[in-house]
Design a protein around this motif. Structure first.
Motif, PDB file in Angstrom:
ATOM      1  N   ILE A   1       0.831  -1.205   0.000  1.00 28.11           N
ATOM      2  CA  ILE A   1       0.000   0.000   0.000  1.00 28.11           C
ATOM      3  C   ILE A   1       0.865   1.255   0.000  1.00 28.11           C
ATOM      4  O   ILE A   1       0.628   2.192  -0.760  1.00 28.11           O
ATOM      5  N   LYS A  46      -3.149   4.363   4.088  1.00 25.22           N
ATOM      6  CA  LYS A  46      -3.811   3.094   3.810  1.00 25.22           C
ATOM      7  C   LYS A  46      -5.324   3.235   3.941  1.00 25.22           C
ATOM      8  O   LYS A  46      -6.075   2.794   3.062  1.00 25.22           O
ATOM      9  N   ILE A  70      -4.949  -0.395  -6.577  1.00 25.20           N
ATOM     10  CA  ILE A  70      -5.125  -1.725  -5.981  1.00 25.20           C
ATOM     11  C   ILE A  70      -4.911  -2.818  -7.025  1.00 25.20           C
ATOM     12  O   ILE A  70      -4.244  -3.832  -6.766  1.00 25.20           O
ATOM     13  N   ILE A 111      -3.759  -6.466   3.964  1.00 22.67           N
ATOM     14  CA  ILE A 111      -4.310  -6.513   2.608  1.00 22.67           C
ATOM     15  C   ILE A 111      -4.420  -7.951   2.118  1.00 22.67           C
ATOM     16  O   ILE A 111      -5.418  -8.348   1.509  1.00 22.67           O
TER      17      ILE A 111
END
Length: 335
Positions: free
Chosen positions: A186, A229, A247, A278
């Protein structure tokens, strides 16, 4: 009787407390800023959850862990087991404050090394290629992964503020690819040509580039690590096109890195373990489903707790206390 594992993570310091049957008593996290300011004490938080006199062993991860190659008693480790704090991403001082507290306590502890060019446990090709491969919590994450799956040949994908993928072969860590080398996280990511030019021309330091080379670079987000984030995920939820591209790009780079490790595994891999905030995510997107679009059900995917770093460290403490002298190929030296 209790055992403690500490994960020195990017956004905070996590602890796992286990009983004498290796069952989890509690897991909690201390924000780095709260630790640095003195608002929260690690020892006080631990003492709320267990009798510190009953702690038989604690396993600690700290920073890069590149100053040691074996698992050692903390009191025998010089300079906190690191060569330098520079070049390690954003430095807040929160982890240092927690380490100082633990170091000054009476809790018996060991330190887990990182994976680097002086690690005798790793494949010599990885050591020849990379000066640093992973920080110590990746060892504890891998240990929790092997406990959860029972696999001997697999890849651990730890995807969070940064992304590090680790190759386990014959129940030993063969090698890994560090956050500044391959896949985006991220926040952190690989330093590319444009960044090298920025560094050479004095516009940014290498560490500044590394700390803005993840998905946030694509989404155009800046600020504190935890805030970046959260902002990225919120933008994704709201349908922001740049956030979705960020993403999707992160997931693509992770898939490429995993595939590269598959190629150099001499055995057939049994599966891929996903972890991190994640890697274990189910919303606003399901990471397992998204990564599997690349692998097309070829490999079994197993999601473990995003707190696997702290859990694995506690498991290492438990097993070392009970006589284990080798962890994933890493020597335990209590002499």
């Amino acid at each position: 009787m209790a055992f403690i594992g500490m994960d020195h993570g990017t956004t905070g310091i996590s602890f796992c407390i286990m009983d004498d049957d290796a069952e989890i008593i509690d897991i909690f996290k201390i924000d780095r800023e709260d630790s640095k300011s003195g608002k929260v004490s690690a020892i006080e938080e631990l003492s709320k959850r267990c009798d510190l006199e009953s702690v038989k062993l604690m396993a600690i991860t700290y920073a890069m862990g590149d100053g040691i190659s074996d698992i050692l008693p903390t009191e025998k480790v010089e300079d906190r087991g690191i060569l330098s704090i520079n070049g390690a991403g954003k430095v807040t001082g929160g982890g240092t404050s927690v380490f100082s507290e633990l170091e000054n306590s009476n809790i018996p502890s060991i330190m887990i090394p990182g994976l680097h060019k002086n690690s005798t446990s790793l494949d010599e090709l990885f050591n020849a290629a990379y000066s640093h491969q992973a920080s110590p919590e990746k060892v504890s994450i891998s240990y929790n992964a092997i406990k959860e799956t029972g696999w001997q040949n697999f890849i651990v994908a730890d995807i969070s503020s940064n992304s590090v993928n680790i190759l386990i072969e014959d129940s030993k860590i063969k090698g890994a690819i560090d956050a500044c080398l391959g896949a985006m996280g991220i926040v952190h990511g690989p330093i590319d040509l444009e960044m090298i030019r920025d560094i050479d021309e004095g516009r940014r330091t290498a560490n500044e580039c590394f700390s803005h080379a993840g998905a946030v670079k694509i989404a155009g987000i800046d600020g504190k690590v935890a805030n970046m984030k959260n902002q990225l995920l919120e933008n994704y939820r709201n349908g922001d096109e740049k956030a979705k591209l960020a993403i999707d790009t992160l997931i693509m780079t992770v898939a490429m890195e995993i595939a590269g490790l598959v190629v150099v595994c001499e055995n057939e891999i049994e599966g891929i373990v996903l972890t991190g905030s994640i890697g274990s995510a189910t919303e606003p997107f399901n990471f397992e489903d998204e990564i599997n679009k690349y692998f097309k059900n070829k490999y079994e995917l197993k999601v473990i707790s995003k707190e696997s770093g702290a859990i694995g460290a506690a498991q290492i403490a438990y097993d070392v206390y009970n006589g284990e002298d080798n962890i994933l190929g890493i020597n335990v030296d209590l002499s």
